[in-house]
Scaffold this active site. Structure first.
Site, short mmCIF file in Angstrom:
data_model
loop_
_atom_site.label_atom_id
_atom_site.label_comp_id
_atom_site.label_asym_id
_atom_site.label_seq_id
_atom_site.Cartn_x
_atom_site.Cartn_y
_atom_site.Cartn_z
N HIS A 206 0.83 -1.20 0.00
CA HIS A 206 0.00 0.00 0.00
C HIS A 206 0.87 1.26 0.00
O HIS A 206 0.62 2.20 -0.77
CB HIS A 206 -0.92 0.02 1.23
CG HIS A 206 -2.19 -0.75 1.03
ND1 HIS A 206 -2.23 -1.94 0.36
CD2 HIS A 206 -3.47 -0.49 1.43
CE1 HIS A 206 -3.49 -2.38 0.34
NE2 HIS A 206 -4.26 -1.52 0.98
N HIS A 287 0.34 -1.93 8.96
CA HIS A 287 1.74 -2.31 8.84
C HIS A 287 2.60 -1.77 9.99
O HIS A 287 2.23 -0.84 10.70
CB HIS A 287 2.33 -1.84 7.49
CG HIS A 287 1.80 -2.60 6.32
ND1 HIS A 287 2.29 -3.83 5.94
CD2 HIS A 287 0.82 -2.32 5.43
CE1 HIS A 287 1.66 -4.27 4.87
NE2 HIS A 287 0.74 -3.37 4.53
#
Length: 325
Positions: A206, A287
């Site tokens: 991403h 993340h």
């Protein structure tokens, strides 16, 4: 104007310009800054990205609602049942329909700019062809990193090289019934098998996508914006004879500035701006810090090859050109 025109030097002499150098405001200059490094304007633009990742991490660490929400390493996000905000859920509409389809949005925005911006000239001009080549290489890098690289993409390869594997491979009884061709070497294949992709370092796809997509749009549209604002970016290049020159975007006449900025720039600007917002959401909710950092590094590597390497190597610049000149 011929591409072999002369570039004026500080002492009034002239330095030859190769036929591969496009038109622009060019002057030879002391090599105080390497052609491979960004200009001040570009550096300010690029600094937005690590700054955004840092800001998102600070928000996540300091806000009680974010800090207290359980984080799942396997999901690489907060537990959906305890997600602190709508944007912290992987299935939020913006993540599903914008981020996961981010390269499609980048492509649509770039095509609009490519077809509408008057600075490319008419028809299949050299500037337009070179812009398409730059897009093709950036797209190829996106494909290598996230989709396919002579097999698994680079993100999955790095995961495997750092000790990761599909959970299924830890089950000897399950392995007995698997042929070599069925061993799950990609995250997508592992998830389709109903197992978890665990154990290695996962480069944030991403972060990579949002940075390289928005940066690509910024670098391509920056010449239009600098014309309108009257900014001179002073990119340094190496000429065929080895001399270092400074090349700036040619400024449009005042009567043309509104038209140049209006046509084709609005959609890329909007897509790049929304990508920044989703990057901030990713930095805050998804993340680990190191996964986000490696996504940033991999994105910057692709940008450097397309937008900074050609400045120091005339042969590469002859093929890819430079935005705005």
């Amino acid at each position: 104007m011929s591409a072999r025109r002369k570039a004026a030097t500080a002492n009034g002499q002239s330095a030859p310009l190769t036929s591969t150098m496009p038109s622009g405001a060019i002057r030879t200059t002391p090599a105080a800054r390497s052609p491979f490094f960004p200009t001040r304007l570009e550096l300010q633009l690029l600094a937005i990205y690590p700054g955004t990742l840092l800001l998102g991490s600070i928000l996540s660490a300091l806000t009680p609602a974010f800090r207290n929400a359980p984080y799942s390493p396997d999901l690489q996000s907060h537990d959906p049942a305890f997600a602190p905000t709508y944007f912290a859920k992987k299935k939020n509409i913006f993540n599903v329909w914008f981020v996961k389809k981010g390269w499609g949005w980048t492509t649509v925005a770039f095509i609009a700019f490519l077809l509408m911006w008057p600075g490319f000239g008419k028809g299949l001009s050299v500037k337009r062809i070179r812009a398409m080549l730059r897009y093709s290489i950036i797209t190829l890098w996106w494909c290598f990193v996230t989709q396919w690289f002579f097999g698994p993409p680079l993100i999955d390869r790095s995961f495997l090289y750092t000790g990761g594997q599909c959970e299924l491979l830890n089950d000897p009884s399950a392995m007995e019934d698997m042929s070599d061709t069925r061993v799950y070497f990609t995250a997508a294949a592992c998830k389709r098998a109903g197992r978890k992709w665990t154990g290695g370092h996962d480069i944030s796809g991403h972060v990579f996508l949002l940075i390289i997509g928005s940066s690509f749009l910024w670098f391509e549209t920056l010449p239009a914006l600098t014309r309108f604002e009257g900014l001179r970016d002073g990119r340094r290049i190496v000429l065929d004879d080895g001399k270092v020159a400074s090349v700036a975007v040619e400024k449009s006449p005042a009567s043309e500035q509104d038209e140049v900025t209006r046509k084709g720039v609005s959609l890329p600007f909007a897509v790049a701006a929304f990508m920044w917002w989703m990057l901030l959401m990713t930095a805050a909710f998804f993340h680990t810090w190191f996964e986000k950092f490696t996504g940033l590094v991999v994105a910057f590597l692709g940008l450097w090859v397309v937008y900074f390497l050609p400045r120091g190597i005339p042969a590469v610049r002859a093929v890819l050109g430079m935005p705005g000149v």
